[in-house]
Motif scaffolding. Structure first.
Motif, PDB file in Angstrom:
ATOM      1  N   LEU A   1      59.280 -26.299  -4.682  1.00  0.00           N
ATOM      2  CA  LEU A   1      59.151 -27.855  -4.914  1.00  0.00           C
ATOM      3  C   LEU A   1      58.010 -27.565  -5.836  1.00  0.00           C
ATOM      4  N   PHE A   2      56.935 -26.581  -5.839  1.00  0.00           N
ATOM      5  CA  PHE A   2      55.700 -26.590  -6.595  1.00  0.00           C
ATOM      6  C   PHE A   2      56.227 -26.052  -8.012  1.00  0.00           C
ATOM      7  N   ALA A   3      57.223 -25.441  -8.141  1.00  0.00           N
ATOM      8  CA  ALA A   3      57.437 -24.894  -9.382  1.00  0.00           C
ATOM      9  C   ALA A   3      58.304 -26.256 -10.038  1.00  0.00           C
ATOM     10  N   ILE A   4      59.182 -26.838  -9.251  1.00  0.00           N
ATOM     11  CA  ILE A   4      59.818 -28.199  -9.956  1.00  0.00           C
ATOM     12  C   ILE A   4      58.715 -29.152 -10.298  1.00  0.00           C
ATOM     13  N   GLY A   5      57.860 -29.392  -9.492  1.00  0.00           N
ATOM     14  CA  GLY A   5      56.661 -30.280  -9.709  1.00  0.00           C
ATOM     15  C   GLY A   5      55.875 -30.031 -11.034  1.00  0.00           C
ATOM     16  N   CYS A   6      55.682 -28.660 -11.155  1.00  0.00           N
ATOM     17  CA  CYS A   6      54.891 -28.259 -12.745  1.00  0.00           C
ATOM     18  C   CYS A   6      55.740 -28.549 -13.814  1.00  0.00           C
ATOM     19  N   PHE A   7      57.158 -28.348 -13.624  1.00  0.00           N
ATOM     20  CA  PHE A   7      58.072 -28.737 -14.922  1.00  0.00           C
ATOM     21  C   PHE A   7      58.005 -30.381 -15.030  1.00  0.00           C
ATOM     22  N   ALA A   8      58.272 -31.107 -13.913  1.00  0.00           N
ATOM     23  CA  ALA A   8      58.025 -32.411 -13.871  1.00  0.00           C
ATOM     24  C   ALA A   8      56.864 -33.020 -14.490  1.00  0.00           C
ATOM     25  N   ALA A   9      55.705 -32.588 -13.901  1.00  0.00           N
ATOM     26  CA  ALA A   9      54.496 -32.897 -14.687  1.00  0.00           C
ATOM     27  C   ALA A   9      54.454 -32.588 -16.353  1.00  0.00           C
ATOM     28  N   ALA A  10      54.837 -31.313 -16.422  1.00  0.00           N
ATOM     29  CA  ALA A  10      54.675 -30.792 -18.031  1.00  0.00           C
ATOM     30  C   ALA A  10      55.783 -31.643 -18.621  1.00  0.00           C
ATOM     31  N   GLY A  11      56.905 -32.007 -18.042  1.00  0.00           N
ATOM     32  CA  GLY A  11      57.829 -32.662 -18.762  1.00  0.00           C
ATOM     33  C   GLY A  11      57.298 -34.359 -19.233  1.00  0.00           C
ATOM     34  N   VAL A  12      56.727 -34.865 -18.098  1.00  0.00           N
ATOM     35  CA  VAL A  12      56.360 -36.250 -18.458  1.00  0.00           C
ATOM     36  C   VAL A  12      55.164 -36.407 -19.284  1.00  0.00           C
ATOM     37  N   VAL A  13      54.213 -35.371 -19.217  1.00  0.00           N
ATOM     38  CA  VAL A  13      53.009 -35.600 -20.238  1.00  0.00           C
ATOM     39  C   VAL A  13      53.406 -35.244 -21.445  1.00  0.00           C
ATOM     40  N   VAL A  14      54.490 -34.280 -21.842  1.00  0.00           N
ATOM     41  CA  VAL A  14      54.697 -34.056 -23.130  1.00  0.00           C
ATOM     42  C   VAL A  14      55.795 -34.916 -23.759  1.00  0.00           C
TER      43      VAL A  14
ATOM     44  N   GLY B   1      56.666 -24.587 -32.718  1.00  0.00           N
ATOM     45  CA  GLY B   1      56.829 -26.019 -33.079  1.00  0.00           C
ATOM     46  C   GLY B   1      58.356 -26.479 -32.408  1.00  0.00           C
ATOM     47  N   ARG B   2      59.074 -25.762 -31.749  1.00  0.00           N
ATOM     48  CA  ARG B   2      60.143 -26.399 -31.200  1.00  0.00           C
ATOM     49  C   ARG B   2      60.276 -25.802 -29.696  1.00  0.00           C
ATOM     50  N   GLY B   3      60.947 -26.760 -28.710  1.00  0.00           N
ATOM     51  CA  GLY B   3      61.078 -26.689 -27.611  1.00  0.00           C
ATOM     52  C   GLY B   3      60.664 -27.515 -26.514  1.00  0.00           C
ATOM     53  N   SER B   4      60.974 -28.016 -25.420  1.00  0.00           N
ATOM     54  CA  SER B   4      60.378 -28.500 -24.488  1.00  0.00           C
ATOM     55  C   SER B   4      60.219 -28.074 -22.961  1.00  0.00           C
ATOM     56  N   PRO B   5      59.448 -28.663 -22.008  1.00  0.00           N
ATOM     57  CA  PRO B   5      59.597 -28.240 -20.587  1.00  0.00           C
ATOM     58  C   PRO B   5      60.968 -28.418 -20.091  1.00  0.00           C
ATOM     59  N   VAL B   6      61.797 -29.607 -20.333  1.00  0.00           N
ATOM     60  CA  VAL B   6      63.061 -29.565 -19.758  1.00  0.00           C
ATOM     61  C   VAL B   6      63.969 -28.400 -20.174  1.00  0.00           C
ATOM     62  N   GLY B   7      63.837 -28.249 -21.529  1.00  0.00           N
ATOM     63  CA  GLY B   7      64.479 -27.057 -22.014  1.00  0.00           C
ATOM     64  C   GLY B   7      64.241 -25.746 -21.349  1.00  0.00           C
ATOM     65  N   ILE B   8      62.934 -25.577 -21.245  1.00  0.00           N
ATOM     66  CA  ILE B   8      62.556 -24.334 -20.492  1.00  0.00           C
ATOM     67  C   ILE B   8      63.003 -24.059 -19.271  1.00  0.00           C
ATOM     68  N   ALA B   9      63.109 -25.347 -18.518  1.00  0.00           N
ATOM     69  CA  ALA B   9      63.625 -25.432 -16.939  1.00  0.00           C
ATOM     70  C   ALA B   9      64.885 -25.084 -17.024  1.00  0.00           C
ATOM     71  N   CYS B  10      65.629 -25.594 -18.084  1.00  0.00           N
ATOM     72  CA  CYS B  10      67.227 -25.243 -18.307  1.00  0.00           C
ATOM     73  C   CYS B  10      67.316 -23.708 -18.282  1.00  0.00           C
TER      74      CYS B  10
END
Lengths: 322, 324
Positions: free
Chosen positions: A163-176, A257-266
């Motif tokens: 859940l911590f890991a998912i939280g990190c991605f969610a936070a990063a995804g929202v911020v970005v 210059g390319r990439g996103s937290p959602v992509g990295i999560a995938c």
């Protein structure tokens, strides 16, 4: 620049791997689906944050090769301090990672050094530091309750770690996605001079990205060490191979210059699914390592700029009929 | 002809100007470190004894071969290879397994194994411009897995001939002689062959080199093949010393190797450096380790010291570049 760098591709690759795993499991007879999902997410908890941190540095056109050492040092610091007070230990471990990231970021931006050389020096130094703080011993945490609590299933497939890991991605995804930060990050990675001209404080972006990379790797190391109840200076897991693979499969371009937290999560989930699938199929650990290394090798070749150019030329010449 | 000679002189002359100005800081730091090391060595009782010097020579030579190998890659602009130590180990395994056919055959097979493993990576890096760090990391993981699958945890010698390489000649360990010989051969290649000059050019600016008609891919592959062969010699020496070959003994050699390359003064950005400097770098590390051991410091502190030295060198190189 990267054959993987496409917004939807990471999701497609993930879906394909999940499908293959599902078919394989169906043919062999499904064990416990919950158990498989749980193990996927546990592995995700280990490599996910590291891949996220490394991926963010790569989006900013830097490269933090020291994530593995940072992870291991933070785990050691956390377990040593945490024997008295586990919360303080976790804090100390993560603070170590953030501090290491800050120093690297300042060296890279202040002296205009290549981030690979700085993080290579950091890798060797931090590995030495891990041996010094532990006295070359494997150290145990002696807090069975915490180890249990961190790994206990929540809602049958999650755990505190995942859940911590998912939280990190969610936070990063929202911020970005929702703030200026995302645009500044991408701009810094695409064209630093242009970004600076446009008013982006590129040095600050790079320092922050390194702090995030250090902090996230450290957090992953703390959780892993607490979850296993031990810390070892030689590291508890080989994290660099899956983390780099996850970032590139997740659409992060090595050219920045390319990439996103959602992509990295995938990307990370793709590797975790692959790992779980191989486990479920009873593939030996040695063979698994070969397959994962093969994935990284393929990724490195496919992401190579020259190959991409040859490929583009070919599709432009002969691809008209398609 | 004169035009070509002129442009060559220009291309060699341009970097020397700034390098001359860059020298003081790095040289001062290096001289200070050297003075400190010599002072410590002289004040440590027993350091200059025969036993201690032989141990020092022994300690240098094994990882030293890998450091020489790494120098080719660093000069060529590929920073470092994370798979070089694994290549070393695999070559050692090949050597041990092939000893049944006699020493020369085993040596040749080990060299071929090292050259091919490293050369294949060079092909991907040189021709496709794949990222050297990622390619070598993948190769490292592949080699560890493949060696375990094919050979198991350990390869025992198929013949007794390796004992020869463990010996001494006039009290000097054979492995040390091999190491110094390699350094000299490698330095001759870098300084006096066309390949050596092209390697420097490719390392300092591969686009300019390509524009100037140099086959960047071919040079990169050649550098990797050479590095693989040099590392294989290290692998032969390691296997001979321990009487068996595995993937563990040489583990981490790549980090000591790159440390020696950088401490020796080869630029991490590529395009300048020498193997003799790497020899001095590895000597410095060996002396640090020996001194730490004799002064009663633990293994752990040695690692930290070497790591800090590398960081300092990288920062100094950066400062030098900034002044330019």
């Amino acid at each position: 620049m990267n054959a993987f760098a496409d917004d939807r591709k990471p999701l497609v690759i993930l879906a394909a791997v999940v499908l293959v795993l599902a078919i394989a499991l169906f043919l062999r007879g499904i064990g416990s689906l919950d158990l498989i999902l749980f193990s996927i997410l546990q592995y995700f908890a280990t490599i996910g944050p590291v891949a996220l941190g490394l991926g963010l540095t790569m989006i900013a056109r830097e490269f933090d090769i020291s994530v593995g050492s940072t992870m291991s040092l933070a785990g050691c610091v956390a377990v040593i301090v945490g024997q008295r007070d586990p919360n303080l230990g976790a804090l100390a471990g993560i603070a170590t990672g953030v501090a290491v990231g800050f120093l690297q970021g300042v060296l890279v931006t202040g002296l205009g050094l290549s981030s690979i050389s700085v993080s290579l020096g950091a890798l060797i130094t931090l590995a030495g530091l891990s041996y010094v703080v532990t006295g070359n011993q494997t150290i145990s945490l002696n807090h069975a309750d915490i180890t249990q609590a961190i790994n206990a299933p929540i809602g049958s497939v999650f755990s505190v770690r995942s859940l911590f890991a998912i939280g990190c991605f969610a936070a990063a995804g929202v911020v970005v996605a929702l703030t200026r930060v995302g645009a500044e990050l991408t701009a810094t990675g695409s064209d630093r001079v242009a970004a600076a001209t446009a008013g982006v404080r590129v040095n600050r972006v790079v320092v922050v990205v390194f702090m995030l990379s250090g902090g996230l790797s450290a957090a992953s190391g703390v959780f892993l060490s607490y979850g296993l109840s031990v810390a070892s200076p030689s590291g508890l897991t080989d994290v660099l191979v899956p983390a780099i693979s996850a970032a590139i499969v997740g659409g992060v371009a090595l050219t920045g210059g390319r990439g996103s937290p959602v992509g990295i999560a995938c990307g990370a989930l793709t590797l975790c699914t692959l790992n779980a699938g191989l486990n479920a199929l009873g593939v030996s650990p040695t063979m698994q390592q070969i397959i994962l290394a093969g994935v990284l090798f393929t990724v490195a070749v496919v992401a190579a700029p020259r190959l991409n150019r040859i490929w583009m030329r070919r599709t432009q010449n002969g691809g008209g009929a398609l | 002809m004169t035009e070509a000679a002129h442009s060559l002189a220009l291309s060699e002359g341009t970097p020397t100007g700034p390098r001359l100005r860059r020298v003081p800081l790095a040289t001062l730091a290096r001289l200070a470190a050297l003075a400190l090391l010599v002072g410590l060595a002289l004040s440590t009782p027993g350091f200059l004894s025969r036993v201690s010097l032989i141990a020092l020579a022994n300690a240098m030579s094994l990882v030293g071969c890998v450091a020489l190998a790494m120098t080719f890659l660093t000069i060529g602009g590929n920073i470092m290879s994370l798979s070089l130590a694994a290549t070393t180990s695999v070559a050692g395994m090949v050597f041990m397994a092939a000893l049944g056919w006699g020493l020369p055959t085993a040596v040749v097979l080990a060299l071929v194994a090292g050259g091919v493993i490293s050369g294949l990576q060079g092909a991907v890096i040189g021709w496709l411009r794949a990222n050297p760090i990622i390619v070598s990391l993948a190769a490292y993981a592949l080699l560890i897995g493949a060696a375990q699958l094919v050979a198991g945890p350990k390869v025992l010698p198929a013949g007794p001939d390796f004992q020869l390489l463990k010996g001494r000649w006039l009290d000097v360990p054979i492995s040390f002689l091999v190491f110094v010989g390699l350094a000299i051969i490698g330095q001759l290649i870098v300084s006096f062959t066309r390949f050596g000059h092209e390697l420097m050019f490719v390392g300092s600016n591969n686009r300019a080199a390509e524009a100037a008609g140099i086959h960047v891919g071919r040079v990169t592959v050649a550098a990797h093949v050479l590095a693989g062969a040099f590392a294989a010699i290290g692998g032969i020496l390691v296997a001979s010393r321990f009487g068996s070959a595995d993937m563990q003994t040489a583990r981490g050699f790549e980090y000591t190797a790159i440390a020696a390359v950088l401490i020796g003064g080869t630029s991490i950005a590529g395009g300048s450096g020498s193997l003799l400097q790497t020899l001095l770098g590895i000597a410095a590390i060996a002396v640090i380790n020996a001194l730490a051991l004799m002064q009663g410091f633990s293994m752990e502190v040695q690692r930290l010291t070497v790591g800090c030295a590398v960081l300092v060198v990288i920062v100094l190189q950066g400062l030098g570049r900034m002044k330019r």
